[in-house]
Scaffold this active site. Structure first.
Site, PDB file in Angstrom:
ATOM      1  N   CYS A  52       0.829  -1.209   0.000  1.00 36.08           N
ATOM      2  CA  CYS A  52       0.000   0.000   0.000  1.00 36.08           C
ATOM      3  C   CYS A  52       0.862   1.258   0.000  1.00 36.08           C
ATOM      4  O   CYS A  52       2.038   1.234   0.392  1.00 36.08           O
ATOM      5  CB  CYS A  52      -0.892   0.016   1.244  1.00 36.08           C
ATOM      6  SG  CYS A  52      -2.247  -1.176   1.215  1.00 36.08           S
TER       7      CYS A  52
ATOM      8  N   GLU B 235       0.616   3.792   1.969  1.00 37.38           N
ATOM      9  CA  GLU B 235       1.012   4.156   3.340  1.00 37.38           C
ATOM     10  C   GLU B 235       2.254   3.370   3.753  1.00 37.38           C
ATOM     11  O   GLU B 235       3.161   3.910   4.394  1.00 37.38           O
ATOM     12  CB  GLU B 235      -0.127   3.861   4.313  1.00 37.38           C
ATOM     13  CG  GLU B 235      -1.396   4.660   4.079  1.00 37.38           C
ATOM     14  CD  GLU B 235      -2.375   3.981   3.115  1.00 37.38           C
ATOM     15  OE1 GLU B 235      -1.928   3.251   2.206  1.00 37.38           O
ATOM     16  OE2 GLU B 235      -3.583   4.202   3.281  1.00 37.38           O
TER      17      GLU B 235
ATOM     18  N   CYS C 172      -2.631  -1.072   7.286  1.00 39.10           N
ATOM     19  CA  CYS C 172      -1.985   0.246   7.256  1.00 39.10           C
ATOM     20  C   CYS C 172      -2.346   1.057   8.489  1.00 39.10           C
ATOM     21  O   CYS C 172      -1.540   1.855   8.971  1.00 39.10           O
ATOM     22  CB  CYS C 172      -2.348   0.994   5.983  1.00 39.10           C
ATOM     23  SG  CYS C 172      -1.451   0.337   4.562  1.00 39.10           S
TER      24      CYS C 172
HETATM   25  N1  THU Z   1      -4.435   0.679  -1.283  1.00 35.88           N
HETATM   26  C1  THU Z   1      -3.512   1.546  -0.750  1.00 35.88           C
HETATM   27  O1  THU Z   1      -2.409   1.675  -1.264  1.00 35.88           O
HETATM   28  N2  THU Z   1      -3.864   2.269   0.335  1.00 35.88           N
HETATM   29  C2  THU Z   1      -5.121   2.307   0.861  1.00 35.88           C
HETATM   30  O2  THU Z   1      -5.349   3.076   1.799  1.00 35.88           O
HETATM   31  C3  THU Z   1      -6.180   1.434   0.315  1.00 35.88           C
HETATM   32  C4  THU Z   1      -5.734   0.438  -0.704  1.00 35.88           C
HETATM   33  C5  THU Z   1      -4.063  -0.049  -2.510  1.00 35.88           C
HETATM   34  C6  THU Z   1      -3.708  -1.501  -2.385  1.00 35.88           C
HETATM   35  C7  THU Z   1      -3.964  -1.980  -3.806  1.00 35.88           C
HETATM   36  O3  THU Z   1      -2.816  -1.707  -4.607  1.00 35.88           O
HETATM   37  C8  THU Z   1      -5.101  -1.112  -4.302  1.00 35.88           C
HETATM   38  O4  THU Z   1      -5.129   0.015  -3.431  1.00 35.88           O
HETATM   39  C9  THU Z   1      -6.446  -1.802  -4.310  1.00 35.88           C
HETATM   40  O5  THU Z   1      -6.698  -2.406  -3.082  1.00 35.88           O
END
Ligand code: THU
Length: 130
Positions: free
Chosen positions: A50, A52, A86
């Site tokens: 993610c 974060e 996260c």
């Molecule tokens: N994702 C994030 O990077 N941060 C968030 O707060 C929510 C989800 C990403 C993970 C994945 O690459 C995509 O969003 C779909 O879940």
């Protein structure tokens, strides 16, 4: 440039061939330094990370450990909600009252805190008997 502007900028670099859902995150630390991260997916889906997590990794690699503000942005219908993992990662490095701005690329924002995002956080205190 605001913290949210930094998150908006790094979001463009997200590597998201599978979900097509770009996320950007920015962290301000106690030292004043700002760190940014975007989501980085992988063909082995669970290996993706993610935005974060990327920002936190950059922060630790940069020598900072104390989060004082967070901003996260995505092209979502409502301000993007950090996943459970996260939330725990943010709680590792930021106090409960740390401001977190969640945003959409359309301009909607939601202000919350690390504590509000993860009530009942697992903490070191829970291991005090060990
Ligand atoms: N994702 C994030 O990077 N941060 C968030 O707060 C929510 C989800 C990403 C993970 C994945 O690459 C995509 O969003 C779909 O879940």
């Amino acid at each position: 440039m605001t913290l949210l502007d930094t998150a908006r900028g790094v979001r463009e670099r997200a590597y998201v061939p599978y979900s097509r859902f770009k996320v950007g995150a920015a962290i301000r630390t106690a030292s004043g330094t700002i760190y940014a991260g975007c989501n980085v997916e992988n063909v082995a889906y669970p290996e993706g990370t993610c935005a974060e997590a990327g920002a936190i990794a950059a922060m630790v690699a940069g020598g900072d450990l104390e989060i004082v503000e967070v901003a996260v942005i995505a092209d979502s219908p409502s301000p993007v909600s950090p996943c459970g993992g996260c939330r725990q990662k943010l709680a590792e490095f930021g106090k409960a009252d740390v401001k977190v701005t969640l945003a959409t690329t359309d301009g909607a924002t939601l202000e919350t805190t690390i504590g509000a995002l993860l009530p009942g956080v697992f903490s070191n205190d829970h291991m005090s008997r060990t």
